[in-house]
Design a protein around this motif. Sequence first.
Motif, PDB file in Angstrom:
ATOM      1  N   LEU A   9     -32.342-121.555  80.229  1.00  0.00           N
ATOM      2  CA  LEU A   9     -33.639-122.088  80.653  1.00  0.00           C
ATOM      3  C   LEU A   9     -33.445-123.371  81.450  1.00  0.00           C
ATOM      4  CD1 LEU A   9     -36.750-121.998  80.554  1.00  0.00           C
ATOM      5  CD2 LEU A   9     -36.611-123.236  78.378  1.00  0.00           C
ATOM      6  N   ILE A  10     -34.084-123.425  82.617  1.00  0.00           N
ATOM      7  CA  ILE A  10     -34.068-124.610  83.467  1.00  0.00           C
ATOM      8  C   ILE A  10     -35.508-124.939  83.825  1.00  0.00           C
ATOM      9  CG2 ILE A  10     -33.330-125.589  85.678  1.00  0.00           C
ATOM     10  CD1 ILE A  10     -30.965-123.596  85.585  1.00  0.00           C
ATOM     11  N   ILE A  11     -35.901-126.195  83.603  1.00  0.00           N
ATOM     12  CA  ILE A  11     -37.234-126.649  83.983  1.00  0.00           C
ATOM     13  C   ILE A  11     -37.070-127.921  84.804  1.00  0.00           C
ATOM     14  CG2 ILE A  11     -39.485-127.480  83.195  1.00  0.00           C
ATOM     15  CD1 ILE A  11     -39.087-125.827  80.654  1.00  0.00           C
ATOM     16  N   LYS A  13     -35.234-128.681  87.332  1.00  0.00           N
ATOM     17  CA  LYS A  13     -33.821-128.996  87.560  1.00  0.00           C
ATOM     18  C   LYS A  13     -33.123-129.574  86.335  1.00  0.00           C
ATOM     19  CE  LYS A  13     -34.678-129.640  92.425  1.00  0.00           C
ATOM     20  NZ  LYS A  13     -34.620-130.499  93.579  1.00  0.00           N
ATOM     21  N   ASN A  14     -33.718-129.462  85.149  1.00  0.00           N
ATOM     22  CA  ASN A  14     -33.114-129.906  83.896  1.00  0.00           C
ATOM     23  C   ASN A  14     -32.688-128.681  83.092  1.00  0.00           C
ATOM     24  OD1 ASN A  14     -33.649-132.964  83.686  1.00  0.00           O
ATOM     25  ND2 ASN A  14     -35.616-132.111  84.333  1.00  0.00           N
ATOM     26  N   PHE A  15     -31.384-128.572  82.849  1.00  0.00           N
ATOM     27  CA  PHE A  15     -30.865-127.449  82.071  1.00  0.00           C
ATOM     28  C   PHE A  15     -31.219-127.655  80.602  1.00  0.00           C
ATOM     29  CE2 PHE A  15     -27.629-125.297  79.532  1.00  0.00           C
ATOM     30  CZ  PHE A  15     -27.749-124.013  80.038  1.00  0.00           C
ATOM     31  N   ILE A  16     -31.936-126.703  80.030  1.00  0.00           N
ATOM     32  CA  ILE A  16     -32.337-126.775  78.625  1.00  0.00           C
ATOM     33  C   ILE A  16     -31.472-125.845  77.782  1.00  0.00           C
ATOM     34  CG2 ILE A  16     -34.238-126.311  77.026  1.00  0.00           C
ATOM     35  CD1 ILE A  16     -36.067-127.281  79.396  1.00  0.00           C
ATOM     36  N   GLY A  17     -31.103-124.694  78.342  1.00  0.00           N
ATOM     37  CA  GLY A  17     -30.243-123.770  77.619  1.00  0.00           C
ATOM     38  C   GLY A  17     -31.025-122.699  76.893  1.00  0.00           C
ATOM     39  N   HIS A  18     -30.607-122.388  75.679  1.00  0.00           N
ATOM     40  CA  HIS A  18     -31.214-121.315  74.876  1.00  0.00           C
ATOM     41  C   HIS A  18     -32.443-121.845  74.139  1.00  0.00           C
ATOM     42  CE1 HIS A  18     -31.215-117.531  72.680  1.00  0.00           C
ATOM     43  NE2 HIS A  18     -31.490-118.220  71.595  1.00  0.00           N
ATOM     44  N   LEU A  19     -33.538-121.100  74.213  1.00  0.00           N
ATOM     45  CA  LEU A  19     -34.756-121.453  73.477  1.00  0.00           C
ATOM     46  C   LEU A  19     -35.296-120.182  72.829  1.00  0.00           C
ATOM     47  CD1 LEU A  19     -36.757-123.652  72.674  1.00  0.00           C
ATOM     48  CD2 LEU A  19     -38.010-123.178  74.783  1.00  0.00           C
ATOM     49  N   LYS A  20     -35.231-120.143  71.515  1.00  0.00           N
ATOM     50  CA  LYS A  20     -35.685-118.967  70.776  1.00  0.00           C
ATOM     51  C   LYS A  20     -37.201-118.815  70.874  1.00  0.00           C
ATOM     52  CE  LYS A  20     -32.015-118.614  67.452  1.00  0.00           C
ATOM     53  NZ  LYS A  20     -31.684-118.129  66.140  1.00  0.00           N
ATOM     54  N   ASN A  21     -37.651-117.578  70.753  1.00  0.00           N
ATOM     55  CA  ASN A  21     -39.081-117.278  70.764  1.00  0.00           C
ATOM     56  C   ASN A  21     -39.776-118.054  69.636  1.00  0.00           C
ATOM     57  OD1 ASN A  21     -41.464-115.890  71.577  1.00  0.00           O
ATOM     58  ND2 ASN A  21     -41.202-114.532  69.826  1.00  0.00           N
ATOM     59  N   GLY A  79     -35.028-118.700  83.867  1.00  0.00           N
ATOM     60  CA  GLY A  79     -34.274-118.374  82.672  1.00  0.00           C
ATOM     61  C   GLY A  79     -33.929-116.902  82.647  1.00  0.00           C
ATOM     62  N   ILE A  80     -33.272-116.484  81.587  1.00  0.00           N
ATOM     63  CA  ILE A  80     -32.904-115.085  81.398  1.00  0.00           C
ATOM     64  C   ILE A  80     -33.485-114.627  80.070  1.00  0.00           C
ATOM     65  CG2 ILE A  80     -30.987-113.462  81.091  1.00  0.00           C
ATOM     66  CD1 ILE A  80     -29.282-115.450  82.749  1.00  0.00           C
ATOM     67  N   SER A  81     -34.202-113.524  80.097  1.00  0.00           N
ATOM     68  CA  SER A  81     -34.783-112.969  78.883  1.00  0.00           C
ATOM     69  C   SER A  81     -34.642-111.455  78.919  1.00  0.00           C
ATOM     70  CB  SER A  81     -36.266-113.362  78.784  1.00  0.00           C
ATOM     71  OG  SER A  81     -36.817-112.893  77.579  1.00  0.00           O
ATOM     72  N   ASN A  82     -34.167-110.872  77.836  1.00  0.00           N
ATOM     73  CA  ASN A  82     -33.934-109.427  77.767  1.00  0.00           C
ATOM     74  C   ASN A  82     -33.094-108.944  78.945  1.00  0.00           C
ATOM     75  OD1 ASN A  82     -35.471-109.180  75.390  1.00  0.00           O
ATOM     76  ND2 ASN A  82     -37.357-109.072  76.583  1.00  0.00           N
ATOM     77  N   ASN A  83     -32.047-109.708  79.271  1.00  0.00           N
ATOM     78  CA  ASN A  83     -31.117-109.401  80.368  1.00  0.00           C
ATOM     79  C   ASN A  83     -31.778-109.359  81.739  1.00  0.00           C
ATOM     80  OD1 ASN A  83     -28.848-109.183  78.672  1.00  0.00           O
ATOM     81  ND2 ASN A  83     -29.458-107.107  78.110  1.00  0.00           N
ATOM     82  N   LYS A  84     -32.939-109.998  81.894  1.00  0.00           N
ATOM     83  CA  LYS A  84     -33.621-110.066  83.184  1.00  0.00           C
ATOM     84  C   LYS A  84     -33.744-111.522  83.607  1.00  0.00           C
ATOM     85  CE  LYS A  84     -37.286-107.228  83.683  1.00  0.00           C
ATOM     86  NZ  LYS A  84     -38.596-106.653  83.287  1.00  0.00           N
ATOM     87  N   LYS A  85     -33.442-111.796  84.874  1.00  0.00           N
ATOM     88  CA  LYS A  85     -33.600-113.136  85.433  1.00  0.00           C
ATOM     89  C   LYS A  85     -35.087-113.378  85.704  1.00  0.00           C
ATOM     90  CE  LYS A  85     -32.196-116.816  87.872  1.00  0.00           C
ATOM     91  NZ  LYS A  85     -31.916-118.038  87.227  1.00  0.00           N
ATOM     92  N   LEU A  86     -35.618-114.454  85.146  1.00  0.00           N
ATOM     93  CA  LEU A  86     -37.027-114.799  85.331  1.00  0.00           C
ATOM     94  C   LEU A  86     -37.121-116.096  86.123  1.00  0.00           C
ATOM     95  CD1 LEU A  86     -38.221-114.193  81.667  1.00  0.00           C
ATOM     96  CD2 LEU A  86     -38.231-112.578  83.557  1.00  0.00           C
ATOM     97  N   LYS A  87     -38.042-116.144  87.072  1.00  0.00           N
ATOM     98  CA  LYS A  87     -38.259-117.335  87.884  1.00  0.00           C
ATOM     99  C   LYS A  87     -39.711-117.760  87.766  1.00  0.00           C
ATOM    100  CE  LYS A  87     -34.665-116.385  91.236  1.00  0.00           C
ATOM    101  NZ  LYS A  87     -34.327-116.263  92.647  1.00  0.00           N
ATOM    102  N   GLU A  88     -40.028-118.877  88.445  1.00  0.00           N
ATOM    103  CA  GLU A  88     -41.404-119.364  88.436  1.00  0.00           C
ATOM    104  C   GLU A  88     -42.304-118.391  89.189  1.00  0.00           C
ATOM    105  OE1 GLU A  88     -39.649-121.044  92.205  1.00  0.00           O
ATOM    106  OE2 GLU A  88     -38.940-120.950  90.164  1.00  0.00           O
ATOM    107  N   LEU A  89     -43.592-118.561  88.986  1.00  0.00           N
ATOM    108  CA  LEU A  89     -44.563-117.745  89.705  1.00  0.00           C
ATOM    109  C   LEU A  89     -44.407-117.957  91.203  1.00  0.00           C
ATOM    110  CD1 LEU A  89     -47.804-118.381  87.653  1.00  0.00           C
ATOM    111  CD2 LEU A  89     -46.744-116.174  88.038  1.00  0.00           C
ATOM    112  N   PRO A  90     -44.698-116.933  92.005  1.00  0.00           N
ATOM    113  CA  PRO A  90     -44.713-117.146  93.458  1.00  0.00           C
ATOM    114  C   PRO A  90     -45.714-118.245  93.810  1.00  0.00           C
ATOM    115  CG  PRO A  90     -44.868-114.813  92.923  1.00  0.00           C
ATOM    116  CD  PRO A  90     -44.978-115.570  91.632  1.00  0.00           C
TER     117      PRO A  90
END
Length: 140
Positions: A44-46, A48-56, A81-92
């Motif tokens: 997880l990156i917010i 430009k700050n790397f946060i890493g793993h964040l559990k549900n 971030g990456i969730s369920n093996n999918k790369k997720l980005k911000e909204l368009p």
Amino acid sequence: MKKMICFLILTLGILACSSEESTSADDSFRIKFYNKTGSDIDSLIIAKNFIGHLKNENSTTFLNFKKMNFGGDQTFREISGISNNKKLKELPSVAAAWNWCGTMDINTPIKRRYFFDIKTTTNKDGSTSLFLVERYSTSF
């Protein structure tokens, strides 16, 4: 013995200054993010700050941000971030304009602690994006 006492005093001083609930007089804003996506997030990156793993259903500790604009700040909106093996980005960009917390552009919000939920949405093309929703804020 004197060296040991000096070392302990120095160590305790550093720990006291780096406390999570510190109310230092700098210009930063303290922000805590809650994962409300339904899945764990890796890398997880917010803003430009790397946060890493964040559990549900878990949250980060309070993180310091030097600048925060609601609504118009592209930098703060950067989230991935990456969730369920999918790369997720911000909204368009177009979708983010209506989605970003529903607040007006504020260049210098009052120094407070802010709480945000991290959520997901499915875009028209079928991809999934992350976005932030402000929960509430409190004074220091």
